[in-house]
Design a protein around this motif. Structure first.
Motif, PDB file in Angstrom:
ATOM      1  N   ASN A 187       0.840  -1.188   0.000  1.00  0.00           N
ATOM      2  CA  ASN A 187       0.000   0.000   0.000  1.00  0.00           C
ATOM      3  C   ASN A 187       0.880   1.246   0.000  1.00  0.00           C
ATOM      4  O   ASN A 187       1.899   1.278   0.675  1.00  0.00           O
ATOM      5  N   ILE A 188       0.470   2.276  -0.741  1.00  0.00           N
ATOM      6  CA  ILE A 188       1.237   3.525  -0.824  1.00  0.00           C
ATOM      7  C   ILE A 188       1.114   4.344   0.459  1.00  0.00           C
ATOM      8  O   ILE A 188       1.906   5.242   0.711  1.00  0.00           O
ATOM      9  N   ASN A 189       0.117   4.040   1.298  1.00  0.00           N
ATOM     10  CA  ASN A 189      -0.086   4.769   2.547  1.00  0.00           C
ATOM     11  C   ASN A 189       0.921   4.293   3.587  1.00  0.00           C
ATOM     12  O   ASN A 189       0.676   3.344   4.324  1.00  0.00           O
ATOM     13  N   ARG A 190       2.063   4.953   3.632  1.00  0.00           N
ATOM     14  CA  ARG A 190       3.166   4.556   4.501  1.00  0.00           C
ATOM     15  C   ARG A 190       4.119   5.721   4.661  1.00  0.00           C
ATOM     16  O   ARG A 190       3.896   6.788   4.120  1.00  0.00           O
ATOM     17  N   GLU A 191       5.229   5.490   5.362  1.00  0.00           N
ATOM     18  CA  GLU A 191       6.250   6.521   5.547  1.00  0.00           C
ATOM     19  C   GLU A 191       7.357   6.350   4.503  1.00  0.00           C
ATOM     20  O   GLU A 191       7.690   5.225   4.123  1.00  0.00           O
ATOM     21  N   PHE A 192       7.890   7.470   4.046  1.00  0.00           N
ATOM     22  CA  PHE A 192       8.957   7.467   3.042  1.00  0.00           C
ATOM     23  C   PHE A 192      10.155   8.258   3.555  1.00  0.00           C
ATOM     24  O   PHE A 192      10.003   9.434   3.904  1.00  0.00           O
ATOM     25  N   PRO A 193      11.341   7.651   3.609  1.00  0.00           N
ATOM     26  CA  PRO A 193      12.548   8.420   3.922  1.00  0.00           C
ATOM     27  C   PRO A 193      13.022   9.117   2.640  1.00  0.00           C
ATOM     28  O   PRO A 193      13.006   8.515   1.560  1.00  0.00           O
ATOM     29  N   VAL A 194      13.377  10.383   2.752  1.00  0.00           N
ATOM     30  CA  VAL A 194      13.856  11.117   1.572  1.00  0.00           C
ATOM     31  C   VAL A 194      15.081  11.930   1.950  1.00  0.00           C
ATOM     32  O   VAL A 194      15.280  12.292   3.102  1.00  0.00           O
ATOM     33  N   ASN A 195      15.891  12.208   0.956  1.00  0.00           N
ATOM     34  CA  ASN A 195      17.068  13.056   1.119  1.00  0.00           C
ATOM     35  C   ASN A 195      16.984  14.130   0.048  1.00  0.00           C
ATOM     36  O   ASN A 195      17.602  14.014  -1.004  1.00  0.00           O
ATOM     37  N   LEU A 196      16.166  15.164   0.317  1.00  0.00           N
ATOM     38  CA  LEU A 196      15.923  16.216  -0.656  1.00  0.00           C
ATOM     39  C   LEU A 196      16.386  17.561  -0.111  1.00  0.00           C
ATOM     40  O   LEU A 196      16.319  17.809   1.096  1.00  0.00           O
TER      41      LEU A 196
END
Length: 87
Positions: free
Chosen positions: A55-64
């Protein structure tokens, strides 16, 4: 069977927003299977494809870099765009 129509009165929530090194998505309808983050220059800076059954409903780590971005959620004839601010 099939997917119910997306109700625009039930918005997708991106939080926290502004975000730092991670953010979460909640409220995306079934059938959304791709997240693309685009910077204000139109460049894709992050992409994520759901695995089968995920499912796309989750947490995403990003380095932006700090700035304003568009989160584009797509799949099953749906396209949802939400703003994301990175601090």
């Amino acid at each position: 069977a099939g997917i119910a129509p997306y109700d625009m009165a039930d918005p997708v929530v991106i939080s926290p927003n502004p975000a730092g090194d991670r953010f979460g998505i909640a409220g995306a309808p079934e059938g959304i299977n791709k997240l693309t983050i685009i910077d204000m220059g139109g460049r894709t800076v992050y992409s994520y494809f759901c695995k089968k059954g995920e499912n796309i409903n989750r947490e995403f780590p990003v380095n932006l870099a700090p700035g304003l971005y568009q989160c584009i959620l797509t799949g099953d004839d749906l396209l949802i765009a939400e703003k994301l601010v990175i601090q």
